[in-house]
Motif scaffolding. Structure first.
Motif, PDB file in Angstrom:
ATOM      1  N   UNK A 184      -2.745 -31.557  20.071  1.00 13.91           N
ATOM      2  CA  UNK A 184      -1.937 -31.318  18.878  1.00 13.91           C
ATOM      3  C   UNK A 184      -2.785 -30.849  17.703  1.00 13.91           C
ATOM      4  N   UNK A 185      -4.086 -31.108  17.749  1.00 15.78           N
ATOM      5  CA  UNK A 185      -4.992 -30.641  16.705  1.00 15.78           C
ATOM      6  C   UNK A 185      -4.858 -29.135  16.479  1.00 15.78           C
ATOM      7  N   UNK A 186      -4.595 -28.390  17.563  1.00 13.20           N
ATOM      8  CA  UNK A 186      -4.502 -26.926  17.459  1.00 13.20           C
ATOM      9  C   UNK A 186      -3.110 -26.387  17.764  1.00 13.20           C
ATOM     10  N   UNK A 187      -2.369 -27.050  18.657  1.00  9.06           N
ATOM     11  CA  UNK A 187      -1.078 -26.463  19.049  1.00  9.06           C
ATOM     12  C   UNK A 187      -0.065 -26.474  17.907  1.00  9.06           C
ATOM     13  N   UNK A 188      -0.162 -27.451  17.017  1.00  7.83           N
ATOM     14  CA  UNK A 188       0.784 -27.507  15.900  1.00  7.83           C
ATOM     15  C   UNK A 188       0.416 -26.550  14.773  1.00  7.83           C
ATOM     16  N   UNK A 189      -0.650 -25.780  14.965  1.00 10.06           N
ATOM     17  CA  UNK A 189      -0.978 -24.699  14.031  1.00 10.06           C
ATOM     18  C   UNK A 189      -0.477 -23.355  14.540  1.00 10.06           C
ATOM     19  N   UNK A 190       0.126 -23.353  15.732  1.00  2.60           N
ATOM     20  CA  UNK A 190       0.655 -22.117  16.329  1.00  2.60           C
ATOM     21  C   UNK A 190       2.166 -22.251  16.419  1.00  2.60           C
ATOM     22  N   UNK A 191       2.856 -21.703  15.437  1.00  2.00           N
ATOM     23  CA  UNK A 191       4.290 -21.931  15.297  1.00  2.00           C
ATOM     24  C   UNK A 191       5.090 -20.655  15.520  1.00  2.00           C
ATOM     25  N   UNK A 192       6.192 -20.814  16.235  1.00  2.00           N
ATOM     26  CA  UNK A 192       7.148 -19.732  16.458  1.00  2.00           C
ATOM     27  C   UNK A 192       8.336 -19.947  15.529  1.00  2.00           C
ATOM     28  N   UNK A 193       8.768 -18.877  14.842  1.00  2.00           N
ATOM     29  CA  UNK A 193       9.868 -18.971  13.889  1.00  2.00           C
ATOM     30  C   UNK A 193      10.996 -18.023  14.290  1.00  2.00           C
ATOM     31  N   UNK A 194      12.103 -18.108  13.572  1.00  2.00           N
ATOM     32  CA  UNK A 194      13.265 -17.267  13.883  1.00  2.00           C
ATOM     33  C   UNK A 194      12.949 -15.783  13.768  1.00  2.00           C
TER      34      UNK A 194
END
Length: 305
Positions: A184-194
């Motif tokens: 989660x240290x890195x995956x929550x910095x890679x976000x997909x949006x609408x």
């Protein structure tokens, strides 16, 4: 490079599978399925249905073990839908499992020198494969799971994949010779949006429509569980991307362990009692580079399917 994905096929696993299929530099030789977001049978079905959708029914799918009495957690069903793929309905695949996942993993590591295994669910199958000494010393693992410098997502200290079988992840950390932890240290910095999702609908294919529907369901779930993020985390596809391009992340090399005591059960943390093996723990990520590759590859896959 050859690749095996070990998936508990929910929504971000579907994106991870699509990323692998859309990457010409790798050969996806198989998918092994575990439990987590869904039960093993549902993971097999979802994976085979997605492979059919993307025109790759030739990729074999293997079923892993599942703990007796295990049930899908309420939060998993909320985030991924009752059967793992949100509200998407895909035709039932023609076949089922090609065999036992653990036996296949052990045999594949012995057969292929240029193989990377990407586990994106609980480490149960990988831990079982570690009983084979050759697997333990030769398998290259890029796993999605854990949290070192940030809070967990199912407990203040625990990430979901590790939480469901902390003994298995602890064994991976202690016995596997080559592990990269994408947590989660890195995956929550890679976000997909609408805004990105709209590109898939614009493609005008069934594959593009399915990717968009999956993403929109996932984003809506995150708007309830983690509204501060402004999008959904691309956990599993980042692990696949790092398997292909390790330069996407910055890592610390640490001997790692998983706390097994009830108070902090599932916490991934450094182990001061030993010096080896060292786990490469991702703590930084080039999110812009990854998201660019992610959108380019999945959009191309949708357009060409």
């Amino acid at each position: 490079m050859k690749l095996i994905l070990d998936l508990d096929t929910g929504i971000d696993d579907a994106f991870a599978l699509a990323y692998a299929l859309a990457s010409p530099e790798v050969e996806l030789i198989a998918v092994t399925c575990t439990y987590g977001n869904v039960a093993v049978d549902d993971a097999v079905r979802n994976t085979r249905a997605l492979l059919d959708l993307f025109g790759r029914p030739d990729v074999p799918v293997y079923a892993g073990p599942s703990p007796a009495g295990w049930e899908v957690a309420e939060v998993s069903a909320f985030i991924h839908g009752a059967h793992g793929l949100g509200e998407v309905s895909l035709p039932a695949p023609a076949g089922g499992s090609a065999g036992d996942a653990v036996d296949f993993l052990v045999a594949a590591v012995r057969e292929h020198e240029d193989l990377v295994i990407v586990p994106t669910g609980p480490s149960t199958s990988i831990a079982a494969a570690l009983e084979d000494e050759y697997f333990a010393s030769h398998a290259r693992l890029v796993m999605m799971g854990g949290a070192l410098t940030v809070p967990g997502n199912v407990r203040p200290w625990a990430e979901a994949n590790v939480w469901q079988d902390p003994e298995a992840t602890d064994r991976v950390f202690r016995q596997a010779a080559d592990v990269t932890m994408i947590g989660l240290d890195v995956t929550l910095r890679t976000l997909l949006t609408h805004s990105e999702v709209a590109r898939w609908r614009a493609v005008g294919t069934r594959a593009g429509e399915v990717l968009a529907e999956l993403a929109e369901y996932y984003i809506r779930a995150y708007e309830t569980t983690a509204p501060h993020l402004g999008g959904c985390g691309l956990h599993d596809p980042l692990a696949v991307a790092v398997a292909l391009d390790p330069s996407l992340v910055t890592c610390l090399s640490l001997p790692m362990q998983v706390d097994l005591a009830e108070e902090t059960r599932g916490r991934t943390i450094g182990d001061l009692s030993r010096v080896a093996p060292q786990v490469k723990v991702a703590v930084g990520v080039d999110a812009e580079k990854f998201l660019g590759a992610f959108m380019e590859r999945l959009t191309r896959l949708a357009a060409n399917t």
